[in-house]
Design an enzyme around this catalytic site. Structure first.
Site, PDB file in Angstrom:
ATOM      1  N   ASN A 114     -13.542  -3.757  -3.395  1.00 44.34           N
ATOM      2  CA  ASN A 114     -12.345  -4.445  -2.905  1.00 44.34           C
ATOM      3  C   ASN A 114     -11.480  -3.447  -2.154  1.00 44.34           C
ATOM      4  O   ASN A 114     -11.409  -2.271  -2.506  1.00 44.34           O
ATOM      5  CB  ASN A 114     -11.520  -5.038  -4.045  1.00 44.34           C
ATOM      6  CG  ASN A 114     -10.362  -5.872  -3.503  1.00 44.34           C
ATOM      7  OD1 ASN A 114     -10.592  -6.942  -2.942  1.00 44.34           O
ATOM      8  ND2 ASN A 114      -9.140  -5.376  -3.623  1.00 44.34           N
ATOM      9  N   TYR A 155      -1.820  -2.380  -1.166  1.00 40.15           N
ATOM     10  CA  TYR A 155      -0.835  -2.371  -2.242  1.00 40.15           C
ATOM     11  C   TYR A 155       0.008  -1.114  -2.070  1.00 40.15           C
ATOM     12  O   TYR A 155      -0.553  -0.015  -1.952  1.00 40.15           O
ATOM     13  CB  TYR A 155      -1.505  -2.311  -3.621  1.00 40.15           C
ATOM     14  CG  TYR A 155      -2.723  -3.195  -3.793  1.00 40.15           C
ATOM     15  CD1 TYR A 155      -2.634  -4.577  -3.637  1.00 40.15           C
ATOM     16  CD2 TYR A 155      -3.960  -2.647  -4.132  1.00 40.15           C
ATOM     17  CE1 TYR A 155      -3.754  -5.389  -3.818  1.00 40.15           C
ATOM     18  CE2 TYR A 155      -5.080  -3.444  -4.314  1.00 40.15           C
ATOM     19  CZ  TYR A 155      -4.976  -4.818  -4.151  1.00 40.15           C
ATOM     20  OH  TYR A 155      -6.082  -5.597  -4.325  1.00 40.15           O
ATOM     21  N   ARG A 156       1.325  -1.266  -2.098  1.00 39.68           N
ATOM     22  CA  ARG A 156       2.173  -0.081  -1.927  1.00 39.68           C
ATOM     23  C   ARG A 156       1.940   0.901  -3.084  1.00 39.68           C
ATOM     24  O   ARG A 156       1.605   0.488  -4.199  1.00 39.68           O
ATOM     25  CB  ARG A 156       3.641  -0.484  -1.870  1.00 39.68           C
ATOM     26  CG  ARG A 156       4.158  -0.958  -3.217  1.00 39.68           C
ATOM     27  CD  ARG A 156       5.652  -1.249  -3.160  1.00 39.68           C
ATOM     28  NE  ARG A 156       6.158  -1.521  -4.491  1.00 39.68           N
ATOM     29  CZ  ARG A 156       6.734  -2.672  -4.842  1.00 39.68           C
ATOM     30  NH1 ARG A 156       6.862  -3.664  -3.971  1.00 39.68           N
ATOM     31  NH2 ARG A 156       7.189  -2.830  -6.070  1.00 39.68           N
ATOM     32  N   TRP A 164      -0.453  -2.800  -7.737  1.00 42.14           N
ATOM     33  CA  TRP A 164      -1.239  -4.012  -7.455  1.00 42.14           C
ATOM     34  C   TRP A 164      -0.739  -5.083  -8.385  1.00 42.14           C
ATOM     35  O   TRP A 164      -0.665  -4.924  -9.590  1.00 42.14           O
ATOM     36  CB  TRP A 164      -2.740  -3.767  -7.566  1.00 42.14           C
ATOM     37  CG  TRP A 164      -3.239  -2.965  -8.719  1.00 42.14           C
ATOM     38  CD1 TRP A 164      -2.818  -3.021 -10.011  1.00 42.14           C
ATOM     39  CD2 TRP A 164      -4.290  -1.997  -8.663  1.00 42.14           C
ATOM     40  NE1 TRP A 164      -3.531  -2.149 -10.769  1.00 42.14           N
ATOM     41  CE2 TRP A 164      -4.437  -1.504  -9.970  1.00 42.14           C
ATOM     42  CE3 TRP A 164      -5.115  -1.512  -7.646  1.00 42.14           C
ATOM     43  CZ2 TRP A 164      -5.381  -0.535 -10.288  1.00 42.14           C
ATOM     44  CZ3 TRP A 164      -6.039  -0.556  -7.969  1.00 42.14           C
ATOM     45  CH2 TRP A 164      -6.169  -0.076  -9.269  1.00 42.14           C
ATOM     46  N   GLU A 210     -13.894  -6.400   1.931  1.00 43.74           N
ATOM     47  CA  GLU A 210     -13.018  -6.434   3.117  1.00 43.74           C
ATOM     48  C   GLU A 210     -13.606  -5.637   4.280  1.00 43.74           C
ATOM     49  O   GLU A 210     -13.331  -5.934   5.440  1.00 43.74           O
ATOM     50  CB  GLU A 210     -11.630  -5.887   2.775  1.00 43.74           C
ATOM     51  CG  GLU A 210     -10.688  -6.881   2.110  1.00 43.74           C
ATOM     52  CD  GLU A 210     -10.963  -7.110   0.634  1.00 43.74           C
ATOM     53  OE1 GLU A 210     -11.863  -6.447   0.073  1.00 43.74           O
ATOM     54  OE2 GLU A 210     -10.278  -7.964   0.045  1.00 43.74           O
ATOM     55  N   ASP A 217      11.983  -5.001  -1.004  1.00 39.73           N
ATOM     56  CA  ASP A 217      10.718  -5.700  -0.782  1.00 39.73           C
ATOM     57  C   ASP A 217      10.751  -6.662   0.399  1.00 39.73           C
ATOM     58  O   ASP A 217      11.788  -6.855   1.029  1.00 39.73           O
ATOM     59  CB  ASP A 217      10.337  -6.450  -2.065  1.00 39.73           C
ATOM     60  CG  ASP A 217       8.894  -6.192  -2.436  1.00 39.73           C
ATOM     61  OD1 ASP A 217       8.043  -6.331  -1.537  1.00 39.73           O
ATOM     62  OD2 ASP A 217       8.630  -5.855  -3.591  1.00 39.73           O
TER      63      ASP A 217
HETATM   64  C1  LIG Z   1       2.763  -4.315   4.237  1.00 42.31           C
HETATM   65  C2  LIG Z   1       2.194  -5.004   3.041  1.00 42.31           C
HETATM   66  C3  LIG Z   1       2.475  -4.534   1.758  1.00 42.31           C
HETATM   67  C4  LIG Z   1       1.936  -5.154   0.637  1.00 42.31           C
HETATM   68  N1  LIG Z   1       2.224  -4.650  -0.599  1.00 42.31           N
HETATM   69  C5  LIG Z   1       1.637  -5.185  -1.687  1.00 42.31           C
HETATM   70  C6  LIG Z   1       1.829  -4.608  -2.967  1.00 42.31           C
HETATM   71  O1  LIG Z   1       2.539  -3.627  -3.131  1.00 42.31           O
HETATM   72  N2  LIG Z   1       1.194  -5.168  -4.026  1.00 42.31           N
HETATM   73  C7  LIG Z   1       0.385  -6.265  -3.894  1.00 42.31           C
HETATM   74  O2  LIG Z   1      -0.191  -6.708  -4.888  1.00 42.31           O
HETATM   75  N3  LIG Z   1       0.206  -6.863  -2.693  1.00 42.31           N
HETATM   76  C8  LIG Z   1       0.804  -6.338  -1.588  1.00 42.31           C
HETATM   77  N4  LIG Z   1       0.605  -6.904  -0.357  1.00 42.31           N
HETATM   78  C9  LIG Z   1      -0.189  -8.137  -0.240  1.00 42.31           C
HETATM   79  C10 LIG Z   1      -1.666  -7.850  -0.364  1.00 42.31           C
HETATM   80  O3  LIG Z   1      -2.065  -6.859   0.544  1.00 42.31           O
HETATM   81  C11 LIG Z   1      -2.489  -9.108  -0.094  1.00 42.31           C
HETATM   82  O4  LIG Z   1      -2.132 -10.087  -1.044  1.00 42.31           O
HETATM   83  C12 LIG Z   1      -3.982  -8.875  -0.100  1.00 42.31           C
HETATM   84  O5  LIG Z   1      -4.621 -10.102   0.086  1.00 42.31           O
HETATM   85  C13 LIG Z   1      -4.413  -8.280  -1.410  1.00 42.31           C
HETATM   86  O6  LIG Z   1      -5.786  -8.006  -1.355  1.00 42.31           O
HETATM   87  P1  LIG Z   1      -6.756  -8.539  -2.494  1.00 42.31           P
HETATM   88  O7  LIG Z   1      -6.851 -10.041  -2.268  1.00 42.31           O
HETATM   89  O8  LIG Z   1      -8.034  -7.849  -2.213  1.00 42.31           O
HETATM   90  O9  LIG Z   1      -6.162  -8.200  -3.797  1.00 42.31           O
HETATM   91  C14 LIG Z   1       1.124  -6.295   0.788  1.00 42.31           C
HETATM   92  C15 LIG Z   1       0.839  -6.771   2.071  1.00 42.31           C
HETATM   93  C16 LIG Z   1       1.363  -6.145   3.190  1.00 42.31           C
HETATM   94  C17 LIG Z   1       1.024  -6.678   4.552  1.00 42.31           C
END
Ligand SMILES: Cc1cc2nc3c(=O)[nH]c(=O)nc-3n(C[C@H](O)[C@H](O)[C@H](O)COP(=O)(O)O)c2cc1C
Length: 488
Positions: free
Chosen positions: A175, A179-180, A193, A239, A289
């Protein structure tokens, strides 16, 4: 495009890059500049800070790029298209494959199948650009990276545009999530996450097994991979495979130097490390946020850094979130466009949908449908609330197919005209986005669906439905003929 440097050069050729030679502090100043730019018409230009100043007052060795994805044109450029709908069309074509009659007909499918077979990521041997420089153990000091502190009340500096790589321990599927990640110390980070995300699911699985979890945080590299980390793909899709599809070329991977994961070979930086599930969680946040509010501090796992690898001349990519619109609107918009055919696959009456910037994705979704029978708007709401991250949507507004949901003003105008609030609003319960501060409990609360479609008699509507005001064609043509002469 294979690298961040190539992407930035392409943005420059398009005339949408501004280089900033002035020294700018990574602590707050860079965010304030980027925020003002992101609020400009059409998202403002991409910025390359050539002389970022670190918290200790020294100049960073690495330039900082921000707002690279922050306009419709740059978002499309990052994915190798003129308009994002081109990828939606490619997906629709793949989904529509019907096996033709006859041997020649069947052979005609081969090019399409070969094209799909080209996309999986490939692990290549030889020196990967992302490992031109390798630091391990005590050599690593994350303070050398220009990690930005965005807002005054943030818990610390944050890596904001990462590709966080982990593996499902059961099925071995990779995966990549955006995630920040909070800086805690020279070799220590906090991983944010959220509980609904795939990386968090991998971590829960590893915790149950009591096994140490390898994790890599890649920064930079090809822009399609960066975008793909933010895409809400189902857990069984890698991805980097999706990025390969978007790029029309596989993503090249390299073996990480201190753990059993693969990382994008073209990345600018890779932070390798592990999470030990036996250790206590650490405080992460607060963080300004993408809701436009601060998220409260909470407990998240700590990442111990075992290697920092990089290109010889890396560029550090970052973004900021805050009051919308920000750069993430364009990343989310790409997802909206590209995923439309996949939504239609299971909910075929959907014509279009749109998540306006002020709805920060999960708060508001307009959906237009081709309504054929009573109750269909509710069917669509229930289906959407049962679908991946769409399950987090707080307010769904369903309108008829002739409404242009890409224009929120038009969608509200029609929807507000069409509803009898008591009759047409429905409430239900479900999971709520981690960032929502209004729900009665953390990640649990109510949702509202508004059926703003034209009602059928079976739905209790027996009055006449009014006609939309439109000028007749003849008058329009006459006015077209005189328009120039009117000097308007
Ligand atoms: C700039 C940006 C920051 C993000 N920060 C977070 C974060 O800190 N934690 C989180 O869970 N998702 C965050 N997201 C959303 C996830 O990237 C998004 O839900 C993504 O689909 C997660 O991937 P996954 O489905 O493989 O878990 C962020 C998205 C963007 C565009």
């Amino acid at each position: 495009m294979n690298s961040l440097a190539e992407f930035i050069a392409a943005i420059d050729r398009m005339g949408e890059l501004r280089r900033i030679a002035a020294p700018v502090r990574v602590d707050l100043e860079l965010c304030e500049i980027a925020d003002r730019v992101m609020k400009m018409a059409d998202g403002g230009p991409a910025l390359l800070f050539e002389n970022p100043v670190l918290p200790d007052g020294s100049r960073s060795q690495y330039p900082v790029a921000i707002n690279l994805f922050g306009s419709m044109r740059r978002m499309a450029l990052s994915l190798g298209v003129h308009a994002l709908d081109e990828h939606a069309a490619r997906i629709t074509e793949l989904l529509n494959v019907q096996v033709p009659e006859g041997i020649l007909g069947k052979l005609s499918l081969l090019p399409k199948l070969f094209e799909v077979a080209k996309f999986p990521p490939r692990v290549s041997s030889g020196l990967a650009p992302c490992q031109e420089i390798v630091q391990r153990g005590d050599e690593i000091d994350l303070r050398t990276l220009p990690i930005i502190t965005c807002w005054p009340k943030d818990g610390g500096p944050y890596i904001t545009l990462p590709m966080v790589i982990s593996k499902d321990p059961k099925r071995g599927i990779r995966n990549v999530g955006m995630y920040r990640v909070q800086y805690l110390g020279p070799r220590s980070l906090a991983m944010h996450w959220q509980r609904h995300k795939v990386g968090a699911a991998h971590w829960r699985e590893m915790s149950e097994r009591g096994e140490v979890m390898p994790v890599c945080i890649a920064l930079g590299g090809d822009p399609a991979s960066i975008y793909s980390a933010s895409a809400p793909l189902p857990p069984n899709i890698d991805e980097f495979l999706f990025a390969g599809f978007l790029r029309r070329e596989p993503v090249r991977l390299a073996k990480a130097v201190t753990c059993d994961l693969e990382v994008p070979a073209e990345a600018d930086f890779v932070i390798e490390g592990y999470i030990d599930p036996r250790e206590p969680l650490v405080t992460e946040g607060p963080f300004g946020d993408h809701t436009g509010f601060y998220s409260e501090a909470d407990l998240y796992p700590q990442v111990h850094v075992t290697a920092l690898t990089m290109r010889r001349e890396p560029i550090y990519p970052t973004t900021i979130v805050g009051k919308p619109p920000m750069e993430d609107y364009y990343l989310g918009h790409a997802t909206e466009r590209i995923f439309l055919p996949l939504l239609k696959l299971t909910i075929p009456e959907i014509v279009d949908y749109h998540m306006p910037a002020e709805g920060i994705f999960h708060n508001l979704v307009f959906v237009s449908i081709d309504k054929q029978y009573p109750g269909q708007a509710y069917k669509v709401m229930n289906a959407l609330w049962g679908q991946g991250l769409m399950s987090l949507a707080k307010v769904l507004v369903i309108v008829d197919k002739d409404v242009n949901v890409q224009n929120p003003q038009e969608a509200w105008w029609v929807a507000l005209n069409n509803i009898d609030p008591q009759r047409d609003a429905r409430f239900t319960m479900g999971p709520i986005d981690v960032l929502d501060h209004s729900s009665r409990a953390f990640t649990y609360g109510s949702k509202m669906g508004l059926d703003a479609t034209r009602k059928f008699p079976e739905e209790g509507f027996t009055r006449n439905w009014p006609e939309l005001i439109e000028m007749d064609q003849k008058t329009r043509e006459r006015v077209n003929g005189m328009w120039k002469g009117l000097g308007l």
